[in-house]
Design a protein around this motif. Structure first.
Motif, PDB file in Angstrom:
ATOM      1  N   SER A 504       9.799  98.786  22.899  1.00  0.00           N
ATOM      2  CA  SER A 504      10.868  99.604  22.303  1.00  0.00           C
ATOM      3  C   SER A 504      12.196  98.838  22.324  1.00  0.00           C
ATOM      4  CB  SER A 504      10.995 100.921  23.055  1.00  0.00           C
ATOM      5  OG  SER A 504      11.503 100.693  24.341  1.00  0.00           O
ATOM      6  N   SER A 505      12.394  98.002  23.362  1.00  0.00           N
ATOM      7  CA  SER A 505      13.647  97.243  23.474  1.00  0.00           C
ATOM      8  C   SER A 505      13.779  96.254  22.301  1.00  0.00           C
ATOM      9  CB  SER A 505      13.697  96.502  24.805  1.00  0.00           C
ATOM     10  OG  SER A 505      12.552  95.671  24.938  1.00  0.00           O
ATOM     11  N   ASN A 506      12.629  95.683  21.881  1.00  0.00           N
ATOM     12  CA  ASN A 506      12.650  94.752  20.742  1.00  0.00           C
ATOM     13  C   ASN A 506      13.021  95.492  19.455  1.00  0.00           C
ATOM     14  OD1 ASN A 506      11.899  92.760  22.452  1.00  0.00           O
ATOM     15  ND2 ASN A 506       9.761  92.597  21.767  1.00  0.00           N
ATOM     16  N   MET A 507      12.471  96.691  19.323  1.00  0.00           N
ATOM     17  CA  MET A 507      12.777  97.484  18.117  1.00  0.00           C
ATOM     18  C   MET A 507      14.272  97.845  18.074  1.00  0.00           C
ATOM     19  SD  MET A 507      11.808  98.681  15.301  1.00  0.00           S
ATOM     20  CE  MET A 507      10.036  98.539  15.252  1.00  0.00           C
ATOM     21  N   LYS A 508      14.822  98.136  19.250  1.00  0.00           N
ATOM     22  CA  LYS A 508      16.249  98.493  19.349  1.00  0.00           C
ATOM     23  C   LYS A 508      17.104  97.311  18.854  1.00  0.00           C
ATOM     24  CE  LYS A 508      18.712 100.918  22.967  1.00  0.00           C
ATOM     25  NZ  LYS A 508      18.727 101.152  24.388  1.00  0.00           N
ATOM     26  N   THR A 509      16.726  96.118  19.283  1.00  0.00           N
ATOM     27  CA  THR A 509      17.465  94.905  18.891  1.00  0.00           C
ATOM     28  C   THR A 509      17.307  94.662  17.388  1.00  0.00           C
ATOM     29  OG1 THR A 509      16.907  94.035  21.064  1.00  0.00           O
ATOM     30  CG2 THR A 509      17.731  92.449  19.453  1.00  0.00           C
ATOM     31  N   HIS A 510      16.056  94.836  16.900  1.00  0.00           N
ATOM     32  CA  HIS A 510      15.796  94.625  15.465  1.00  0.00           C
ATOM     33  C   HIS A 510      16.649  95.548  14.610  1.00  0.00           C
ATOM     34  CE1 HIS A 510      13.653  94.299  11.637  1.00  0.00           C
ATOM     35  NE2 HIS A 510      13.598  95.639  11.643  1.00  0.00           N
ATOM     36  N   MET A 511      16.772  96.787  15.038  1.00  0.00           N
ATOM     37  CA  MET A 511      17.474  97.783  14.220  1.00  0.00           C
ATOM     38  C   MET A 511      18.932  97.391  13.980  1.00  0.00           C
ATOM     39  SD  MET A 511      15.255  99.744  13.147  1.00  0.00           S
ATOM     40  CE  MET A 511      16.182 100.979  12.251  1.00  0.00           C
ATOM     41  N   MET A 512      19.450  96.519  14.836  1.00  0.00           N
ATOM     42  CA  MET A 512      20.841  96.085  14.688  1.00  0.00           C
ATOM     43  C   MET A 512      21.033  95.236  13.431  1.00  0.00           C
ATOM     44  SD  MET A 512      21.944  95.196  18.544  1.00  0.00           S
ATOM     45  CE  MET A 512      21.705  96.370  19.847  1.00  0.00           C
ATOM     46  N   GLY A 516      23.916  96.446  11.334  1.00  0.00           N
ATOM     47  CA  GLY A 516      25.032  95.481  11.437  1.00  0.00           C
ATOM     48  C   GLY A 516      25.687  95.519  12.806  1.00  0.00           C
ATOM     49  N   GLU A 517      25.146  96.288  13.675  1.00  0.00           N
ATOM     50  CA  GLU A 517      25.701  96.440  15.026  1.00  0.00           C
ATOM     51  C   GLU A 517      25.504  95.139  15.801  1.00  0.00           C
ATOM     52  OE1 GLU A 517      25.359  99.833  18.554  1.00  0.00           O
ATOM     53  OE2 GLU A 517      23.813  99.689  17.000  1.00  0.00           O
ATOM     54  N   LYS A 518      26.563  94.690  16.497  1.00  0.00           N
ATOM     55  CA  LYS A 518      26.443  93.479  17.307  1.00  0.00           C
ATOM     56  C   LYS A 518      26.980  93.784  18.699  1.00  0.00           C
ATOM     57  CE  LYS A 518      26.273  90.162  13.579  1.00  0.00           C
ATOM     58  NZ  LYS A 518      26.964  89.116  12.819  1.00  0.00           N
ATOM     59  N   LEU A 519      26.089  93.965  19.612  1.00  0.00           N
ATOM     60  CA  LEU A 519      26.457  94.430  20.966  1.00  0.00           C
ATOM     61  C   LEU A 519      26.981  93.325  21.867  1.00  0.00           C
ATOM     62  CD1 LEU A 519      23.671  96.932  22.152  1.00  0.00           C
ATOM     63  CD2 LEU A 519      26.048  97.415  21.570  1.00  0.00           C
ATOM     64  N   TYR A 520      26.580  92.103  21.573  1.00  0.00           N
ATOM     65  CA  TYR A 520      26.895  91.012  22.506  1.00  0.00           C
ATOM     66  C   TYR A 520      28.017  90.143  21.952  1.00  0.00           C
ATOM     67  CZ  TYR A 520      22.466  92.849  24.058  1.00  0.00           C
ATOM     68  OH  TYR A 520      21.499  93.710  24.442  1.00  0.00           O
ATOM     69  N   LYS A 521      29.161  90.165  22.642  1.00  0.00           N
ATOM     70  CA  LYS A 521      30.369  89.496  22.158  1.00  0.00           C
ATOM     71  C   LYS A 521      30.749  88.358  23.101  1.00  0.00           C
ATOM     72  CE  LYS A 521      34.914  90.670  20.352  1.00  0.00           C
ATOM     73  NZ  LYS A 521      35.892  91.728  20.163  1.00  0.00           N
ATOM     74  N   CYS A 522      31.115  87.157  22.502  1.00  0.00           N
ATOM     75  CA  CYS A 522      31.536  86.012  23.318  1.00  0.00           C
ATOM     76  C   CYS A 522      32.970  86.246  23.793  1.00  0.00           C
ATOM     77  CB  CYS A 522      31.444  84.718  22.497  1.00  0.00           C
ATOM     78  SG  CYS A 522      32.146  83.306  23.391  1.00  0.00           S
ATOM     79  N   GLU A 523      33.178  86.201  25.099  1.00  0.00           N
ATOM     80  CA  GLU A 523      34.492  86.443  25.719  1.00  0.00           C
ATOM     81  C   GLU A 523      35.498  85.317  25.396  1.00  0.00           C
ATOM     82  OE1 GLU A 523      35.360  89.119  27.708  1.00  0.00           O
ATOM     83  OE2 GLU A 523      33.384  89.990  27.289  1.00  0.00           O
ATOM     84  N   VAL A 524      34.934  84.138  24.982  1.00  0.00           N
ATOM     85  CA  VAL A 524      35.806  82.965  24.752  1.00  0.00           C
ATOM     86  C   VAL A 524      36.341  82.925  23.305  1.00  0.00           C
ATOM     87  CG1 VAL A 524      35.984  80.429  24.973  1.00  0.00           C
ATOM     88  CG2 VAL A 524      34.425  81.714  26.466  1.00  0.00           C
ATOM     89  N   ASN A 534      20.812  85.149  21.992  1.00  0.00           N
ATOM     90  CA  ASN A 534      21.645  84.368  21.060  1.00  0.00           C
ATOM     91  C   ASN A 534      23.018  84.090  21.671  1.00  0.00           C
ATOM     92  OD1 ASN A 534      19.524  84.440  19.321  1.00  0.00           O
ATOM     93  ND2 ASN A 534      20.419  85.932  17.877  1.00  0.00           N
ATOM     94  N   LEU A 535      23.566  85.106  22.347  1.00  0.00           N
ATOM     95  CA  LEU A 535      24.871  84.932  23.003  1.00  0.00           C
ATOM     96  C   LEU A 535      24.750  83.880  24.105  1.00  0.00           C
ATOM     97  CD1 LEU A 535      27.846  85.709  23.531  1.00  0.00           C
ATOM     98  CD2 LEU A 535      27.017  87.561  25.025  1.00  0.00           C
ATOM     99  N   LYS A 536      23.655  83.922  24.851  1.00  0.00           N
ATOM    100  CA  LYS A 536      23.409  82.996  25.954  1.00  0.00           C
ATOM    101  C   LYS A 536      23.376  81.546  25.432  1.00  0.00           C
ATOM    102  CE  LYS A 536      20.409  83.667  29.951  1.00  0.00           C
ATOM    103  NZ  LYS A 536      19.145  84.260  30.377  1.00  0.00           N
TER     104      LYS A 536
END
Ligand SMILES: C[S@@+](CC[C@H](N)C(=O)[O-])C[C@H]1O[C@@H](n2cnc3c(N)ncnc32)[C@H](O)[C@@H]1O
Length: 549
Positions: A504-512, A516-524, A534-536
């Motif tokens: 289910s976690s993979n589906m949650k990520t896919h749905m983004m 267009g939702e982007k949950l992971y933001k680079c602090e720099v 991808n952020l990592k």
């Protein structure tokens, strides 16, 4: 009432060794069939049958103990009573017709005594007959059939059985010559004279009682006063019976003592004595246990017991009466002892402790049930499936799965449950209550079991291991989720494109991708990603780390 038991008596003999009683020899001609009035020898006429006076004839004499008791003998129990036959008024031969079936009236074996009463069968000890019937008279008519009656220690009146129309069969019982002959003891009880067997009587044996010293003397019976066996009163003084009982208990105690190594004999004997003699009335009740006596019988079922109080309590089963009510919760019960146990629920004290795991509880019964866990004992088995448990209540609850019974209903939303606990937890949805809070991260939940699971997150332990790839985790649910990776099944399907996945976690990520939702933001640099991986990877640009190929 004071009975008289005859000890070996000396009979008067003449020089030739014959009994002295010319007059009685004459009377010996009385025939068995001729049950006419037996005329007493002149010399007898001054006497009446007489017991020693007693102040209170409400005590019942026990021939075996030679003691009196208020009520039945605590050791030997009640008497077996043989009633005389019912005879209509006006029967001129009433006395003879009242004779019980197992007895017969015929010529006495005592020379010159006229008629006597014999037993046709073996009679056991403790068979009671009476009362001695006759006319109540104030003066001694010297008929030879009179018993003296006492009231409060004083001679009161006589019961004269001379008249066969007003008396009963007991008038035919003769006076024993020796202790060996005597098988009945006479006593006064509640104003009447009763006879009781104090030893077994063989078939064809004559029933013989003792008439008292004066009358016996008149009949030529000389009793040795020193051999007189006089009863002692139980009331008001320490009696021998208590001593006897005590001795018996001590004897048993000594036998048992062999198994009780660390108890000093004196101390043990002392305890026994206290147990026995502390309370006389308790002893009386207690002795019924030894007599195997069960005096009190339920009229509804077959229950019987030896204490009136027990029967009273038992009867509440049939009447439904529950006289004891808990002031705290309204619980009602039939026995005060049950209420005492119940009240422990409302106390904070947990006096029963499990030696194995330290579990403590308020009731001994709870500990008993708990101990089944350690014994691996599963007494209760479901008749439908293979479920088994160690508590009857658990089986009862379980059975609701099969019956569909859901007795617990939510008043707010109509939710129904087969367990009270489930309804209690459910109610938290409506109240918002989450009574369990994690001390580490502040997570709250409704159930203690959930908190227990949650706490595994904070521990380093990873007890759950995948057998396929060696992956370990802290929770069984995580392993369950992980196992989907190794299966071919792709449970999750995207509603927008044809993408499918196992988690289910993979589906949650896919749905983004679609939202267009982007949950992971680079602090720099502020660059945004829809996947944490991808952020990592992006972060290496800033840190200069190179991935080892
Ligand atoms: C209450 S009556 C007993 C019944 C009596 N035998 C009858 O035939 O009617 C008492 C009388 O029986 C006789 N009797 C009872 N016991 C006796 C004995 N041991 N020796 C001689 N006579 C006795 C005496 O004459 C006595 O006065």
């Amino acid at each position: 009432m004071v009975p008289l038991v005859l000890k070996p008596a000396k009979r008067k003999l003449d020089k030739a060794g014959d009994q002295v009683s010319a007059k009685r020899k004459k009377k010996a001609k009385t025939l068995e069939k001729d049950k006419t009035e037996y005329l007493l020898p002149e010399s007898n006429l001054a006497s009446c049958m007489n017991l020693e006076p007693s102040d209170n004839d409400h005590f019942l004499y026990c021939g075996e103990c030679n003691k009196e008791f208020e009520g039945d003998c605590p050791v030997h129990g009640p008497y077996n009573f043989i009633k005389g036959k019912e005879v209509p008024e006006g029967d001129p031969c009433r006395a003879d017709h009242t004779l019980p079936d197992d007895l017969e009236i015929k010529t006495s074996k005592i020379f010159g005594a006229g008629l006597g009463v014999f037993s046709k069968v073996r009679l056991e000890s403790r068979i009671m007959f009476g009362p001695y019937r006759g006319d109540t008279i104030s003066d001694n008519h010297k008929s030879g059939y009179c018993w003296q009656i006492y009231k409060e220690g004083k001679a009161s009146h006589y019961v004269d059985a001379q008249n066969k129309a007003t008396s009963n069969w007991m008038r035919y019982i003769n006076c024993a010559m020796t202790e060996a002959d005597q098988n009945l003891v006479a006593f006064q009880y509640k104003g009447g004279i009763y006879y009781c067997t104090f030893k077994p009587v063989s078939p064809e044996e004559e029933l013989l009682v003792y008439y008292g010293d004066e009358y016996a003397r008149k009949l030529g019976i000389n009793r040795d006063k020193n051999l007189l066996f006089r009863p002692k009163y139980v009331n008001g003084e320490e009696s021998d019976i208590l001593q006897t009982v005590m001795e018996k208990h001590l004897k048993n105690a000594k036998l048992q003592k062999k198994n009780i190594e660390n108890k000093d004999e004196k101390e043990y004997n002392g305890e026994m004595w206290n147990n026995i003699s502390n309370n006389r009335s308790h002893l009386k009740t207690h002795m019924r246990i030894h007599a195997g006596e069960k005096l009190y019988k339920c009229g509804v079922c077959s229950y019987e017991c030896n204490q009136s109080g027990s029967l009273k309590t038992h009867m509440r089963i049939h009447t439904g009466e529950k006289p004891f009510k808990c002031e705290v919760c309204g619980y009602t019960c039939k026995q005060s002892s049950h209420m005492k146990t119940h009240m422990k629920i409302h106390s904070e004290e947990r006096s029963f402790k499990c030696e194995v795991c330290g579990y403590a509880c308020k009731l001994s019964s709870s500990l008993k049930t708990h101990m089944r866990i350690h014994a691996g004992e599963k007494l209760y088995k479901c008749g439908v499936c293979s479920y088994e448990c160690n508590q009857s209540g658990s089986l009862k609850t379980h059975m609701r799965i099969h019956t569909g019974d859901k007795p617990y209903k939510c008043e707010v939303c109509g939710y129904e449950s087969n367990r009270s606990f489930t309804l209690k937890t459910h109610m938290m949805i409506h109240t918002g209550e989450k009574p369990y809070k994690c001390e580490v991260c502040g997570y709250t939940c409704k159930q203690s079991s959930h908190m227990k699971t949650h706490m595994k997150i904070h521990s380093e332990e990873r007890p759950f291991k995948c057998e396929v790839c060696g992956y370990t985790c802290k929770q069984s649910s995580s392993l369950k989720t992980h196992m989907r990776i190794h299966s071919e099944e792709r449970l999750y399907e995207c509603g927008v494109c044809c993408y499918t996945c196992k988690l289910s976690s993979n589906m949650k990520t896919h749905m983004m991708i679609h939202t267009g939702e982007k949950l992971y933001k680079c602090e720099v640099c502020g660059y945004e990603f829809n996947k944490s991986t991808n952020l990592k990877r992006h972060m290496r640009i800033h840190t200069g780390d190179r991935v080892q190929e």
